[in-house]
Structures are given as C-alpha cells and as structure tokens.
Motif scaffolding. Structure first.
Motif, PDB file in Angstrom:
ATOM      1  N   LYS A   2      19.340 -27.191 -25.487  1.00 51.05           N
ATOM      2  CA  LYS A   2      19.978 -28.122 -24.558  1.00 51.05           C
ATOM      3  C   LYS A   2      19.140 -29.450 -24.830  1.00 51.05           C
ATOM      4  CE  LYS A   2      20.510 -29.653 -20.137  1.00 51.05           C
ATOM      5  NZ  LYS A   2      20.377 -29.234 -18.836  1.00 51.05           N
ATOM      6  N   THR A   4      19.789 -33.988 -24.532  1.00 52.50           N
ATOM      7  CA  THR A   4      20.301 -35.115 -23.974  1.00 52.50           C
ATOM      8  C   THR A   4      20.026 -36.502 -24.741  1.00 52.50           C
ATOM      9  OG1 THR A   4      19.885 -34.283 -21.793  1.00 52.50           O
ATOM     10  CG2 THR A   4      20.433 -36.677 -21.863  1.00 52.50           C
ATOM     11  N   THR A 108      25.079 -34.775 -22.792  1.00 59.63           N
ATOM     12  CA  THR A 108      24.354 -33.590 -22.841  1.00 59.63           C
ATOM     13  C   THR A 108      24.784 -32.557 -23.627  1.00 59.63           C
ATOM     14  OG1 THR A 108      23.321 -34.179 -20.866  1.00 59.63           O
ATOM     15  CG2 THR A 108      23.034 -31.812 -21.538  1.00 59.63           C
ATOM     16  N   SER A 110      24.695 -28.482 -25.482  1.00 62.68           N
ATOM     17  CA  SER A 110      23.970 -27.267 -25.351  1.00 62.68           C
ATOM     18  C   SER A 110      24.656 -26.306 -26.070  1.00 62.68           C
ATOM     19  CB  SER A 110      24.215 -26.835 -23.977  1.00 62.68           C
ATOM     20  OG  SER A 110      23.675 -25.631 -23.383  1.00 62.68           O
ATOM     21  N   ASN A 115      25.817 -24.341 -19.512  1.00 57.35           N
ATOM     22  CA  ASN A 115      24.438 -24.700 -19.042  1.00 57.35           C
ATOM     23  C   ASN A 115      24.170 -26.136 -18.561  1.00 57.35           C
ATOM     24  OD1 ASN A 115      21.674 -24.314 -19.205  1.00 57.35           O
ATOM     25  ND2 ASN A 115      21.501 -24.151 -21.498  1.00 57.35           N
ATOM     26  N   LYS A 116      24.329 -26.166 -17.243  1.00 56.22           N
ATOM     27  CA  LYS A 116      24.082 -27.631 -16.555  1.00 56.22           C
ATOM     28  C   LYS A 116      23.046 -27.535 -15.595  1.00 56.22           C
ATOM     29  CE  LYS A 116      27.895 -30.171 -15.244  1.00 56.22           C
ATOM     30  NZ  LYS A 116      28.818 -30.251 -14.389  1.00 56.22           N
TER      31      LYS A 116
END
Length: 117
Positions: A2, A4, A108, A110, A115-116
């Motif tokens: 992941k 950001t 974001t 991923s 996938n949070k």
C-alpha cells in the motif's frame, strides 16, 4: 502492499476535484488512468500525475514481480487548501472580494481491493 500519495496546493477548488475523484474511486488503476486521460477536466491531469507517482512508488518498493494490473485506487479525497484573497473592481467605485481556492489531494493505492486499514 500500500502507498499514499499527497498532492498539495493544487490551484483548483476541492469541489471541482471531488467531482472527478468520485468517478474513479475504487477502480483498478489502469482503468482509472484510461478514464482520466480521456476526461476533459483540469483535475484529471493532477490526479493522473498522482496515480502514476503512486505506481512508481509501489514498483520501486516491490521485492517480487510487480503487476500493474493488480493495483486499485482504494482511497481518494480532496481537502481545502489555503485560499488567496483578492479584490475585483465593482460598480460605483466599490470592490468585491474574490477567493482563489486551492486544495490538497490524497490518493491511496493498494494491491488489495479492500485494503483500507
């Protein structure tokens, strides 16, 4: 995996950017880039730049084989940035205020669709 990406001080209001983000949130990255490339919105250029930057981050941090078709845009939002205050001349010698708004974009990416965390 992941990552950001934050794009700050974009010279466009957050309301106009959110309109574009709502159309691509949750999509696969390749489909989102395709949609943004054929969009006639100014915000599409900034968002696609951020997505490409995130793909680059994921590819450089990947230890094993990297598949671009397996990346999703999990989270995408735009917040208000600082507004520049200006004045425009008006009738009868008056001046009216103008706010030239800016915004911050957070994306974001991923490899998992949900996938949070």
């Amino acid at each position: 995996m992941k990552t950001t990406v934050k794009l700050k001080y974009i010279r466009q209001s957050a309301k106009k950017i959110r309109f574009v983000l709502d159309g691509i949130r949750g999509l696969q990255v390749t489909k989102a880039l395709n949609k943004l490339d054929y969009s006639n919105k100014k915000a599409g250029n900034f968002i696609s730049k951020g997505i490409r930057c995130g793909i680059s981050n994921l590819s450089s941090n990947a230890e094993d084989d990297f598949d671009e078709n397996n990346i999703y845009l999990v989270e995408a939002f735009a917040d208000d940035g600082p507004a520049m205050k200006r004045f425009r001349p008006a009738a009868m010698g008056r001046a009216t205020p103008i706010l030239k708004r800016s915004s911050h974009i957070t994306l974001t990416l991923s490899t998992n669709r949900k996938n949070k965390e």
